[in-house]
Design an enzyme around this catalytic site. Structure first.
Site, mmCIF file in Angstrom:
data_model
loop_
_atom_site.group_PDB
_atom_site.id
_atom_site.type_symbol
_atom_site.label_atom_id
_atom_site.label_comp_id
_atom_site.label_asym_id
_atom_site.label_seq_id
_atom_site.Cartn_x
_atom_site.Cartn_y
_atom_site.Cartn_z
ATOM 1 N N SER A 135 0.866 -1.164 0.000
ATOM 2 C CA SER A 135 0.000 0.000 0.000
ATOM 3 C C SER A 135 0.909 1.223 0.000
ATOM 4 O O SER A 135 1.699 1.407 0.924
ATOM 5 C CB SER A 135 -0.869 -0.030 1.267
ATOM 6 N N LYS A 161 -1.049 -1.151 -4.449
ATOM 7 C CA LYS A 161 -2.231 -0.338 -4.133
ATOM 8 C C LYS A 161 -1.748 1.077 -3.917
ATOM 9 O O LYS A 161 -0.763 1.291 -3.199
ATOM 10 C CB LYS A 161 -2.890 -0.915 -2.883
ATOM 11 N N LYS A 163 -2.890 4.958 -2.674
ATOM 12 C CA LYS A 163 -3.901 5.739 -1.978
ATOM 13 C C LYS A 163 -4.322 6.886 -2.890
ATOM 14 O O LYS A 163 -3.470 7.517 -3.547
ATOM 15 C CB LYS A 163 -3.316 6.300 -0.684
ATOM 16 N N ASP A 188 -7.087 2.919 -3.153
ATOM 17 C CA ASP A 188 -7.813 2.973 -1.869
ATOM 18 C C ASP A 188 -8.101 4.437 -1.546
ATOM 19 O O ASP A 188 -7.175 5.246 -1.423
ATOM 20 C CB ASP A 188 -6.962 2.336 -0.761
ATOM 21 N N GLU A 213 -10.987 0.561 -3.404
ATOM 22 C CA GLU A 213 -11.283 0.266 -2.001
ATOM 23 C C GLU A 213 -11.928 1.475 -1.327
ATOM 24 O O GLU A 213 -11.433 2.601 -1.441
ATOM 25 C CB GLU A 213 -9.968 -0.108 -1.303
ATOM 26 N N ASP A 238 -13.528 -1.774 3.138
ATOM 27 C CA ASP A 238 -12.613 -1.885 4.277
ATOM 28 C C ASP A 238 -13.364 -1.330 5.499
ATOM 29 O O ASP A 238 -14.027 -2.087 6.217
ATOM 30 C CB ASP A 238 -11.323 -1.103 3.944
ATOM 31 N N LYS A 262 -9.544 -7.077 8.186
ATOM 32 C CA LYS A 262 -8.574 -6.639 9.196
ATOM 33 C C LYS A 262 -9.154 -7.100 10.526
ATOM 34 O O LYS A 262 -10.198 -6.594 10.941
ATOM 35 C CB LYS A 262 -8.452 -5.111 9.229
ATOM 36 N N GLY A 290 -3.832 -4.110 6.141
ATOM 37 C CA GLY A 290 -2.757 -3.826 7.090
ATOM 38 C C GLY A 290 -3.030 -2.517 7.789
ATOM 39 O O GLY A 290 -3.780 -1.670 7.283
HETATM 40 O O1 OSB Z 1 -7.011 1.790 4.525
HETATM 41 O O2 OSB Z 1 -5.924 -0.006 4.368
HETATM 42 C C1 OSB Z 1 -6.045 1.131 4.854
HETATM 43 C C2 OSB Z 1 -2.983 1.999 6.958
HETATM 44 C C3 OSB Z 1 -3.581 2.598 8.053
HETATM 45 C C4 OSB Z 1 -4.940 2.742 8.069
HETATM 46 C C5 OSB Z 1 -5.719 2.286 6.999
HETATM 47 C C6 OSB Z 1 -5.126 1.670 5.917
HETATM 48 C C7 OSB Z 1 -3.729 1.560 5.882
HETATM 49 C C8 OSB Z 1 -2.995 1.004 4.753
HETATM 50 C C9 OSB Z 1 -1.595 0.536 5.011
HETATM 51 O O3 OSB Z 1 -3.416 0.980 3.620
HETATM 52 C C10 OSB Z 1 -1.472 -0.951 4.956
HETATM 53 C C11 OSB Z 1 -0.124 -1.364 5.509
HETATM 54 O O4 OSB Z 1 0.858 -1.235 4.783
HETATM 55 O O5 OSB Z 1 -0.067 -1.823 6.672
HETATM 56 MG MG MG Z 2 -8.181 0.607 3.231
#
Ligand code: OSB
Ligand code: MG
Length: 369
Positions: A135, A161, A163, A188, A213, A238, A262, A290
């Site tokens: 991510s 992925k 953001k 995402d 996402e 999510d 998660k 994550g």
């Molecule tokens: O939306 O998946 C998410 C990290 C913190 C809060 C929300 C998210 C995320 C990530 C990072 O996308 C995922 C990772 O590398 O741990």
């Molecule tokens: Mg997410």
């Protein structure tokens, strides 16, 4: 099984790279670790609540309060045969899934160690390796993003992925496709859009994304269903999925075609397994999200990702992307083929580094029977 003692620790660790999403920027990670002592065994859990209430309502402060005053006392008073009894025992506490999950996941580690089995074994895992993706946060420039993508692909990661947020979305995806071709790619939004953006988001359909996402609000399954009807691209939820019931409602409404699991968001492993099974029965693939976990939470995630319906690469990646050194030995590594080995020793199957934890600890509290 009875827990003799629960230790809570608040830790702060610097992140290797700052991480920016549509909801904010994280430079260091502040989080709670729980340690259980029971019958000569120890077990660990990590709470994914963050310092700020921007991803979810819970924070490290609310989680500490609920753990110390309510969930901890309930767990030390509980005689349980199997860790699946723990989440129901927390029923009187409304919400606070991240706090619940920290303790519940530690009881699975405890149970697995007592059985002399790897955590993945008691969870129902079938894989020896899991597929890993990354991510990548919102960057200062496209060139910076492109450099990150190049490095992650070179490291072997199986999907990228990125953001997105308004102003950093369709054009960025177009340029990523131009530069990197047909890589496994998804985005995402962390709830940064409204249904009024449907036409704009539909422009993403041209780029063959694996999924988008959480485009809309956490509590808005109806608009996600409307948006899904408007898009060719699959929606993955999510933030919206905080229980097996919301997963069922989302599937019934057609609000998504993929689910991000998660355990912190769902209240632990038992509820995550329930969502996993429900999605499998409905024909939806799942993947493991994550929360920038330390090695302890990360290894928990690896074990859960060994379940059969985790058919898409997750956000569970190598320790070195987050913390150097990490809190576990060996640190989590990604092989050149983009996979991570599921540890085979009892419980988590890695050593926890007590000195590193002690150095990072800001606050400590113990609860005993
Ligand atoms: O939306 O998946 C998410 C990290 C913190 C809060 C929300 C998210 C995320 C990530 C990072 O996308 C995922 C990772 O590398 O741990
Ligand atoms: Mg997410």
């Amino acid at each position: 099984m009875r827990v003799d003692r629960i230790e809570l620790r608040l830790l702060r660790l610097p992140l290797v790279h700052p991480f920016r999403t549509s909801f904010g920027r994280t430079d260091e990670k502040t989080f709670i670790l729980v340690r259980l002592l029971a019958g000569g065994l120890e077990a660990w859990g990590e709470c994914v609540a963050g310092a700020t209430p921007y991803y979810s309502a819970e924070t490290t402060v609310t989680a500490w309060h609920v753990l110390a005053e309510f969930l901890g006392p309930t767990l030390v008073g509980l005689d349980f045969g199997h860790p699946r009894e723990v989440f129901p025992a927390f029923h009187a506490v409304r919400g606070h899934n991240m706090a619940k999950a920290a303790l519940e996941m530690a009881t699975w580690d405890l149970y697995a160690r007592r059985e002399g089995q790897p955590l993945s074994g008691v969870l129902g895992g079938i894989r020896t390796r899991i597929a890993s993706g990354v991510s990548i946060g919102i960057q200062e420039s496209f060139d910076q993003l492109a450099a990150k993508i190049r490095a992650e692909l070179d490291a072997g990661y199986r999907r990228v992925k990125i953001k997105i947020e308004p102003g950093w979305d369709v054009d960025v995806v177009r340029r990523v496709r131009e530069r990197f071709g047909d890589i496994p790619l998804m985005v995402d939004a962390n709830a940064a859009y409204t249904l009024g953006d449907a036409d704009h988001l539909a422009a993403l359909d041209a780029f063959g994304l694996m999924m988008i996402e959480q485009p809309l609000d956490e509590d808005d399954l109806t608009d996600h269903a409307r948006l899904q009807r408007r898009l060719k691209t699959a929606i993955c939820l999510d933030e919206s999925i905080h229980s097996p019931r919301t997963a069922r409602d989302a599937i019934d409404a057609g609000a998504c075609r993929v689910v991000n699991i998660k355990p912190g968001r769902l209240g632990g492993f038992a509820e995550s397994i329930a969502v996993h099974d429900l999605c499998a029965a409905a024909g939806l693939p799942v993947w493991h999200g994550g929360m920038l976990e330390s090695g302890i939470g990360r290894v928990h995630n690896i074990h859960l990702s060994a379940l059969p319906n985790f058919t898409l690469p997750g956000d569970v990646a190598a320790s070195r992307r987050y913390f150097v050194p990490d809190l576990v030995e060996p640190a989590v590594e990604v092989a050149p083929d983009g996979t991570i080995v599921v540890p085979t020793g009892p419980g988590l199957g890695v050593e926890v580094d007590a000195d590193r934890i002690a150095r990072a600890t800001l606050r400590f509290e113990a609860l005993a029977r």
